[in-house]
Scaffold this motif. Sequence first.
Motif, short mmCIF file in Angstrom:
data_model
loop_
_atom_site.label_atom_id
_atom_site.label_comp_id
_atom_site.label_asym_id
_atom_site.label_seq_id
_atom_site.Cartn_x
_atom_site.Cartn_y
_atom_site.Cartn_z
N UNK B 11 42.45 48.73 -6.39
CA UNK B 11 43.51 49.73 -6.58
C UNK B 11 43.08 51.08 -6.02
N UNK B 15 44.69 53.20 -2.85
CA UNK B 15 45.23 54.55 -2.93
C UNK B 15 44.49 55.47 -1.95
N UNK B 18 45.88 54.79 1.47
CA UNK B 18 47.22 55.36 1.63
C UNK B 18 47.15 56.79 2.13
N UNK B 313 50.44 62.61 -8.75
CA UNK B 313 50.76 61.31 -9.33
C UNK B 313 51.06 61.42 -10.82
N UNK B 315 53.84 61.54 -12.38
CA UNK B 315 54.86 60.56 -12.80
C UNK B 315 54.29 59.16 -12.90
N UNK B 316 53.44 58.82 -11.93
CA UNK B 316 52.81 57.49 -11.97
C UNK B 316 51.98 57.35 -13.24
N UNK B 319 54.24 56.83 -16.11
CA UNK B 319 54.76 55.46 -16.11
C UNK B 319 53.71 54.49 -16.66
N UNK B 320 52.48 54.64 -16.15
CA UNK B 320 51.42 53.74 -16.61
C UNK B 320 51.24 53.86 -18.12
N UNK B 321 51.33 55.09 -18.62
CA UNK B 321 51.19 55.28 -20.07
C UNK B 321 52.35 54.62 -20.79
N UNK B 330 43.44 55.13 -17.92
CA UNK B 330 43.72 56.14 -16.90
C UNK B 330 42.42 56.79 -16.44
N UNK B 333 40.63 54.51 -14.17
CA UNK B 333 41.32 54.42 -12.88
C UNK B 333 40.91 55.58 -11.96
N UNK B 406 50.51 64.13 -21.51
CA UNK B 406 51.47 63.59 -22.48
C UNK B 406 52.45 62.70 -21.73
N UNK B 407 52.66 61.48 -22.20
CA UNK B 407 53.53 60.57 -21.44
C UNK B 407 54.93 61.14 -21.20
N UNK B 411 56.32 61.81 -17.46
CA UNK B 411 57.47 61.06 -16.93
C UNK B 411 58.56 62.00 -16.45
N UNK B 412 58.66 63.16 -17.06
CA UNK B 412 59.70 64.11 -16.72
C UNK B 412 59.34 64.90 -15.47
#
Lengths: 243, 414
Positions: B11, B15, B18, B313, B315-316, B319-321, B330, B333, B406-407, B411-412
């Motif tokens: 992974x 990345x 990329x 990243x 947002x990523x 999402x993972x959370x 995390x 990662x 904070x998830x 995400x926001x």
Amino acid sequence: MTADIVIQAHDLHKIYRPGRDVEVHALRGVSFTVQRGEAVAIMGPSGSGKSTLMNILGCLDKPTRGEYILDGQPVADLNDDQLAVIRNRKVGFVFQSFNLLPRVSALENVMLPLRYAGVLRGAAQRAREALEAVGLGDRLHHKPNELSGGQQQRVAIARALVNRPAIILADEPTGNLDTQSGQDIMRLLLRLNREQGTTLIVVTHDPEVARQMQRILHIRDGRLVKEEVPAARPVPTGGVPHA
Amino acid sequence: MLSTLYLAVTEALRSLVANKMRSFLTVLGIVIGVAAVIALLAIGRGAQTAITGSIEGLGTNLIFVAPGNTRDPAAARNARPMKWQDVLALQDPAAAPSVQWVVPLLQRSVRVSKGDRHHNTIAFGTTPEYRIVRNYNVAEGEFFTQTHMLSRAPVVLLGPEVAQVLFDRTEGLVGETVHINGHPFRVIGVLEAKGGGGFGPNQDDRVVMPITAMYARLFPDMQGKVDGIMISAVSPEAIESAKEEIRQILRLRHRLRPDQEDDFSIFTQQEFLQVFQVITGVLTIFLGGIAAISLLVGGIGIMNIMLVSVTERTREIGLRKALGARKRDILIQFLTEATTLSLVGGLIGIALGWGLATAVEHIAARFDTTLPAVVDLQAVLLATLFSAGVGIFFGFYPANRAANLEPVEALRYE
């Protein structure tokens, strides 16, 4: 409490403090229950607190006050990592903007929750089955940018399903889709609800979407103001295209 | 566990691939630092091997005695030359049982001529034992003998470079006559090539003759004096006792009172090596400093790019959370990503440094200098470990920041 109740929310309050001496009451005492296998819509205008409620139901956030029991598990006092485990095991998220990892295949996207669950053996097989269940058995190795919006959302649904969660929490699942794809997605979600008995909670402001649920909870200014059973709930017709 | 690590690394690699350009620029600092250190260490180690070899090539169990005391500059200026009698006294087996061979040495710059060709070189006047003590072999002809010594015969052995300059060849020269400072000398042999060595005086550019002939024909005013004495001990273990015996004999002969310093200096091969090891040690510390600075700079680069990556990243991560990733997941990662980045940089740096050292070796060979590039496993392992360590150290802050997002906020994030 019976085993048939999957969500039990009691007097949920959420207070944000964005600044000193400023308090925002996003939720002001919300109580309701959801039976296992139900399909429920949560409706409300923006600022009504429905996003806050959805975050709490999805264990992304904790209520300031009140009690929330998800699938028999009280979650108000859990720490961040315990909440992560609950999200992984009991909640399947479907987001408005799909939120797929861009560089990896549909199959690997769907395998992600299994990885965090520590499932390695048979993960690919389970992910393949989930993708077949949403009608994407022939798109396993496509990357998100090679799929249409509707297909991407179906990958997201497969990802939500793959850990066999107690609830599927869909936040405006049709918001980024055209009418036809949106209808297809709703049909798919309802079919899964009907056939697999997955509890479905959809947060939406689209009355067309809400009308297809068994029950609609209206929320305004942080309070449940109305609970409604749609008069003429249309029976979903037709299968899933390309399935 | 292994497959988790495998997943994390694939992974991370994905990345990094990329963002190829960005990853490349980020690791450049580590690459350059590691390459410089590996190359310099390899060349340094090669030089060390070459120098150690040439010091050891001087002969075994060697002890050098020079006039004057190197620790006392005043005495060194008024150094009393050593004499033949010193040499003879040291050869006394009763007074110096640890001494095997004693070889006097007179060395002077001379001009060697053959016809209209001239070459300035150094003449060594010595005794036949020189050959044994110095491990010298002759490529052709014979070394001079005691008979040549006693008869002060004007015979000479040419170093291969001298032969090449005067005759354009190093073979078939026995019986030729050369003129040294205008005096005719008969060539009785050619010395074996010892290689340029690259360090110290060239061992192939010299002529060797009986010290008696050198006194008689070339430097009559030096009669009975020597520039230095080479002594071999009976065994490596006997070097220390031989040193002490030499010291006592010479102090006695020079009539030094107990409160007087030695008016001569004794060095062993071991001491030469020790001096050299001190130099190498300083060099190593210096290289270590370069390595530390470049790895530090490279590490800061990695930290910077990882912070950018975490922000990009967000947002990523959210999402993972949401999908159930714990803080630890995390953290691992992003740590894996930072470590992979610096490790890849380290490996490229090792390869590049190796290539550089080999290139230097070839260029040196062009100029007839032996400078073997020795990349040892220790340096490679150390470079690998350090670059991985840099990744973990500098990756920790960004990874921790990612893990503590904070998830809902993540995400926001747009």
